[in-house]
Design a protein around this motif. Structure first.
Motif, mmCIF file in Angstrom:
data_model
loop_
_atom_site.group_PDB
_atom_site.id
_atom_site.type_symbol
_atom_site.label_atom_id
_atom_site.label_comp_id
_atom_site.label_asym_id
_atom_site.label_seq_id
_atom_site.Cartn_x
_atom_site.Cartn_y
_atom_site.Cartn_z
ATOM 1 N N LEU A 406 23.924 2.403 46.204
ATOM 2 C CA LEU A 406 24.295 2.713 44.823
ATOM 3 C C LEU A 406 23.516 1.834 43.847
ATOM 4 N N GLY A 407 23.364 2.364 42.651
ATOM 5 C CA GLY A 407 22.639 1.645 41.619
ATOM 6 C C GLY A 407 22.584 2.474 40.353
ATOM 7 N N ALA A 408 21.648 2.165 39.489
ATOM 8 C CA ALA A 408 21.550 2.822 38.189
ATOM 9 C C ALA A 408 20.742 4.116 38.279
ATOM 10 N N LEU A 409 21.077 4.937 39.270
ATOM 11 C CA LEU A 409 20.422 6.241 39.419
ATOM 12 C C LEU A 409 21.400 7.316 38.978
ATOM 13 N N ASN A 410 21.058 8.004 37.903
ATOM 14 C CA ASN A 410 21.931 9.048 37.388
ATOM 15 C C ASN A 410 22.047 10.198 38.377
ATOM 16 N N PHE A 411 23.186 10.901 38.307
ATOM 17 C CA PHE A 411 23.293 12.132 39.095
ATOM 18 C C PHE A 411 23.170 13.326 38.160
ATOM 19 N N PRO A 412 22.191 14.232 38.416
ATOM 20 C CA PRO A 412 21.969 15.361 37.509
ATOM 21 C C PRO A 412 23.038 16.441 37.660
ATOM 22 N N LEU A 413 23.617 16.845 36.553
ATOM 23 C CA LEU A 413 24.531 17.981 36.530
ATOM 24 C C LEU A 413 23.789 19.274 36.199
ATOM 25 N N ILE A 414 22.822 19.184 35.300
ATOM 26 C CA ILE A 414 21.945 20.323 34.992
ATOM 27 C C ILE A 414 20.518 19.801 34.920
ATOM 28 N N LYS A 415 19.644 20.373 35.719
ATOM 29 C CA LYS A 415 18.227 20.018 35.708
ATOM 30 C C LYS A 415 17.415 21.175 35.133
ATOM 31 N N TYR A 416 16.241 20.834 34.646
ATOM 32 C CA TYR A 416 15.363 21.859 34.087
ATOM 33 C C TYR A 416 14.965 22.880 35.154
ATOM 34 N N SER A 417 14.731 22.423 36.367
ATOM 35 C CA SER A 417 14.387 23.354 37.442
ATOM 36 C C SER A 417 15.519 24.339 37.693
ATOM 37 N N ASP A 418 16.758 23.861 37.624
ATOM 38 C CA ASP A 418 17.929 24.718 37.778
ATOM 39 C C ASP A 418 17.951 25.776 36.683
#
Length: 561
Positions: A406-418
């Protein structure tokens, strides 16, 4: 860098939660008389953001209620196994994986409660905002719009998990929440969600000073998603085009960095994400993605791990390609890709997304991923989730041991590719411009072709035989395009909590998952107990404890009566 998340702990402390979430709002150190001022309103807005990570009753609760939805989507699909220390480890999740879904499953209750705690925070924030005079509060309309997007997100999660639920907004009198029944139709619930997003999109600015706050295009992206789920294709395209034409978002050139490096997460691909932070990379943790704590491998890279959320052999097989670098849409599962195969051509995204024996793990140079990284290999196979796990050597890791990766890595809920794939799907399903859909899919495949490949441990050569091509115009019919689009979503977004919901949207969940279990059981015998009941298992039941607490106000959804 992440200004809004630095305020979350203080805001959460100001809105501590009470047990019966349908009976009354969360209570805390702020009384009702304290809320009609800008300072209180701003704190409540930030508190509404805070529950994007699902932490409603401490990190331990969130470990079993991940914002990434890996346990509610991937593990219930053909993409992943539960993993961990065997089938008895977290038995409630083993039940979900096998399609044994009951209203008394504690994981289902945790999901419901986390989302209603979040809705309650949003409604409390809106009541506070509406009570503050406009004078001296130029951000008021923007803050109201932000909260409406957040509330729409939480209700969207309730909709795709439980189908029906009581809709509570800021007009409900405090103390009367538990008297609101779940009698709105599916169409009415979708409209409530749409109304919040539509209103917010008209007010929100194109950009925000604080990183992490939603803007106009987050609202439009969510509108595209909500319309996609309702098969409103024209509306999906219109909303997606607002985001695409804004010029603010783009595909990240380096997939490994996108999945590993906190320094690129505001570079244009993540449209909406769960924001995380650490203080200084020491053992003092900041705001972390606790919901994914269980998913890292137990090898030497992170000093330990629980090894849940394990990629299936079926998913690994899906990355095989033909001579032109195109997916084997109908035959990918006719044979298994050997765990350590490096000469069989595969889509390069395989080794960015999945840990395979003999293949380099991100920036770790101590050794390749191997047998000593694998927990319960006889039960769950040799693979590990690799995507959306922080670099081993990142200074933004929370610690060099627990909490593992774990660390300061965001988890994407909506990505541009999506979002690009939503538009492509809408074009294909509506009988629209198939060439435009092909171009959108090929845009994503071209990015995968151009991204730096995973290399051998010494960095001298690609770690395996990677091949990826773009779809030609010839043969690009609607039926073929539909298959290609659905495979592209799987390859591009695997292990990100999308697959089960996609199968439900397609109407393919029962057929696909029944076939998957039949084919996978010889390799993973625990799946012999899998059953999928059509027109039932697509959704979760409303938790029985919530129905009992309501005293008859809540009724079970139609699938579990």
């Amino acid at each position: 860098m992440k200004k809004i998340v630095m305020c979350l702990l203080l805001a959460c402390a100001a809105t501590a939660c009470k047990e019966d979430i349908l009976e009354q709002y969360p209570k805390g150190s702020l009384s009702s008389g304290d809320l009609s001022n800008k300072t209180a309103a701003e704190a409540l807005v930030v508190a509404s953001y805070a529950l994007l990570d699902g932490v409603y009753n401490g990190p331990i609760e969130t470990i079993f209620n991940p914002a990434s939805n890996w346990s509610y989507s991937d593990v219930r699909s053909d993409d992943a196994y539960k993993g961990g220390g065997g089938t008895g480890d977290l038995g409630e999740l083993n039940s979900l994986e096998l399609g044994i879904i009951a209203p008394d499953n504690s994981l289902i209750e945790r999901k419901w409660r986390a989302l209603y705690f979040a809705v309650a925070r949003c409604n409390k924030a809106l009541k506070s905002l509406n009570s503050v005079p406009d004078a001296g509060f130029p951000e008021k309309a923007t803050r109201i719009a932000e909260v409406r997007v957040l509330r729409a997100h939480y209700y969207f999660e309730l909709k795709r998990h439980f189908y029906t639920f009581p809709y509570l907004d800021e007009s409900v009198v405090e103390g009367q929440e538990g008297k609101v029944a779940n009698t709105l139709t599916s169409e009415q619930l979708w409209q409530k969600i749409t109304d919040d997003l539509t209103a917010a999109a008209l007010v929100l600015p194109p950009t925000q000073t604080d990183l992490g706050r939603v803007n106009k295009f987050v609202a439009y992206a969510y509108l595209a998603k909500v319309n996609l789920y309702q098969r409103k294709w024209a509306e999906t395209i219109t909303a997606a085009d607002q985001v695409i034409n804004s010029g603010q978002y783009r595909l990240q050139a380096n997939l490994e960095a996108l999945y590993s490096d906190p320094n690129v997460e505001h570079g244009g691909e993540n449209i909406f994400a769960v924001e995380t932070t650490v203080t200084d990379g020491s053992t003092t943790s900041g705001l972390l993605n606790w919901g994914d704590l269980l998913t890292s491998p137990p090898g030497p890279a992170y000093g330990g791990g629980d090894h849940f959320h394990r990629p299936s052999q079926n998913l690994v097989n899906a990355f095989k390609v033909d001579a032109n670098g195109l997916p084997l849409l109908d035959t990918f599962n006719n044979s298994d890709l050997s765990p350590s195969a490096t000469t069989v051509p595969v889509d390069p995204r395989l080794d960015h997304a999945i840990g395979r024996p003999g293949i380099t793990w991100k920036d770790f140079r101590g050794e390749v991923y191997g047998n000593n990284w694998i927990r319960e290999g006889a039960t769950y196979g040799p693979y590990s989730k690799k995507k959306n796990i922080i670099y081993v050597n990142s200074p933004l890791r929370a610690a060099q041991g627990f909490p593992w990766a774990l660390g300061a890595l965001n988890f994407p809920l909506i990505k541009y590719s999506d979002l690009l794939l939503w538009k492509a799907e809408a074009l294909i399903e509506s009988g629209g411009n198939l060439e435009d859909a092909r171009a959108l899919i090929n845009q994503i495949r071209t990015r995968a072709a151009n991204t730096p490949p995973v290399l051998t441990l010494n960095g001298a050569a690609p770690a395996a035989t990677y091949r990826i091509g773009t779809y030609p115009t010839a043969g690009w019919t609607q039926a073929y395009a539909r298959k290609a689009l659905r495979m592209e979503r799987r390859l591009e977004l695997c292990m990100e909590g999308h697959r089960f919901y996609d199968l439900v949207r397609y109407g393919d969940a029962a057929a696909t998952l029944t076939t998957y279990a039949q084919q996978e059981t010889p390799k993973r015998p625990f799946l012999s107990a899998f059953r999928f009941t059509a027109n039932k298992n697509e959704y979760l039941p409303i938790p029985q404890n919530e129905i009992d607490r309501s005293g008859g106000v809540l009724t079970q959804n139609q699938f579990y009566r």
